[in-house]
Design a protein around this motif. Structure first.
Motif, PDB file in Angstrom:
ATOM      1  N   ALA A 140       0.838  -1.044   0.066  1.00 25.07           N
ATOM      2  CA  ALA A 140      -0.068  -0.011  -0.004  1.00 25.07           C
ATOM      3  C   ALA A 140       0.941   1.324  -0.037  1.00 25.07           C
ATOM      4  N   GLY A 141       0.249   2.110  -0.765  1.00 25.77           N
ATOM      5  CA  GLY A 141       1.170   3.458  -0.867  1.00 25.77           C
ATOM      6  C   GLY A 141       2.383   3.233  -2.190  1.00 25.77           C
ATOM      7  N   GLY A 142       2.494   2.088  -2.565  1.00 27.57           N
ATOM      8  CA  GLY A 142       3.577   1.973  -3.822  1.00 27.57           C
ATOM      9  C   GLY A 142       2.806   2.470  -5.214  1.00 27.57           C
ATOM     10  N   SER A 143       3.686   2.185  -6.079  1.00 28.94           N
ATOM     11  CA  SER A 143       3.396   2.654  -7.367  1.00 28.94           C
ATOM     12  C   SER A 143       3.514   1.415  -8.443  1.00 28.94           C
ATOM     13  N   LEU A 144       2.765   1.518  -9.634  1.00 27.48           N
ATOM     14  CA  LEU A 144       2.795   0.541 -10.740  1.00 27.48           C
ATOM     15  C   LEU A 144       2.696   1.193 -12.027  1.00 27.48           C
ATOM     16  N   GLY A 165      -6.569  11.729  -9.212  1.00 30.89           N
ATOM     17  CA  GLY A 165      -5.493  12.312  -8.307  1.00 30.89           C
ATOM     18  C   GLY A 165      -4.436  11.073  -8.203  1.00 30.89           C
ATOM     19  N   ARG A 166      -4.749   9.680  -8.291  1.00 30.73           N
ATOM     20  CA  ARG A 166      -3.805   8.768  -8.149  1.00 30.73           C
ATOM     21  C   ARG A 166      -3.433   8.053  -9.318  1.00 30.73           C
ATOM     22  N   PHE A 167      -4.318   7.831 -10.410  1.00 28.51           N
ATOM     23  CA  PHE A 167      -3.955   7.245 -11.588  1.00 28.51           C
ATOM     24  C   PHE A 167      -3.839   8.177 -12.850  1.00 28.51           C
ATOM     25  N   THR A 168      -3.044   7.789 -13.649  1.00 28.82           N
ATOM     26  CA  THR A 168      -2.780   8.640 -14.809  1.00 28.82           C
ATOM     27  C   THR A 168      -2.937   7.757 -16.025  1.00 28.82           C
ATOM     28  N   MET A 226       0.046   4.141 -11.762  1.00 30.01           N
ATOM     29  CA  MET A 226      -0.802   4.134 -10.669  1.00 30.01           C
ATOM     30  C   MET A 226      -0.074   4.313  -9.532  1.00 30.01           C
ATOM     31  N   THR A 227      -0.364   5.209  -8.615  1.00 33.49           N
ATOM     32  CA  THR A 227       0.450   5.709  -7.215  1.00 33.49           C
ATOM     33  C   THR A 227      -0.464   5.612  -6.322  1.00 33.49           C
ATOM     34  N   SER A 228       0.078   5.585  -5.054  1.00 34.67           N
ATOM     35  CA  SER A 228      -0.557   5.719  -3.790  1.00 34.67           C
ATOM     36  C   SER A 228      -1.711   4.449  -3.691  1.00 34.67           C
ATOM     37  N   LEU A 229      -1.330   3.294  -4.285  1.00 35.43           N
ATOM     38  CA  LEU A 229      -2.065   2.260  -4.436  1.00 35.43           C
ATOM     39  C   LEU A 229      -2.507   1.858  -2.883  1.00 35.43           C
ATOM     40  N   LYS A 230      -3.774   1.442  -2.987  1.00 28.24           N
ATOM     41  CA  LYS A 230      -4.608   0.804  -1.831  1.00 28.24           C
ATOM     42  C   LYS A 230      -4.833  -0.630  -1.936  1.00 28.24           C
ATOM     43  N   PRO A 231      -5.124  -1.275  -0.885  1.00 31.37           N
ATOM     44  CA  PRO A 231      -5.637  -2.624  -1.126  1.00 31.37           C
ATOM     45  C   PRO A 231      -6.820  -2.688  -1.882  1.00 31.37           C
TER      46      PRO A 231
END
Length: 122
Positions: free
Chosen positions: A14-18, A66-69, A83-88
């Motif tokens: 969580a909080g990571g990026s892909l 605000g998290r995905f582009t 994808m940033t600030s990823l959540k479960p």
């Protein structure tokens, strides 16, 4: 027949990026709108983001704003989802699709990839 192949999925905290990629083969998708969708176990497929063929207009679902582009490189015949600030709750199989018009409605997409798994651990 256009083929779409997604890649870039995996396991992240969580909080990571892909960054997901969707590469098209057989024919150029530069005239197609492209979209990203996701489907979690036991849930319906939901829209994530979409982009026009030119890349000048994009839509994003409120849950990822605000998290995905979403972006595209027509020279490479590829669409991306950063994808940033990823959540479960982002855990799902992510699919890309191609459509003749920009939409967040999966019904208008007539070409789909096989999907890539994204798992976000808490």
């Amino acid at each position: 027949q256009v083929q779409l192949v997604e890649s870039g999925g995996g396991l992240v905290q969580a909080g990571g990026s892909l960054r997901l990629s969707c590469a098209a083969s057989e024919v150029t998708v530069s005239t197609y709108a492209m979209g990203w969708f996701r489907q979690a176990p036991g849930k319906e497929r939901e829209s994530v983001a979409a982009i026009t063929w030119s890349g000048l207009r994009t839509y994003r679902a409120e849950s990822v704003r605000g998290r995905f582009t979403i972006s595209r490189d027509n020279a490479k015949n590829t669409v991306y989802l950063q994808m940033t600030s990823l959540k479960p709750e982002d855990t799902a199989v992510y699919y890309c699709g191609a459509a003749r018009s920009l939409s967040l409605d999966a019904a208008v997409y007539d070409i789909w990839g096989q999907g890539t798994q994204v798992t976000v651990s808490s």
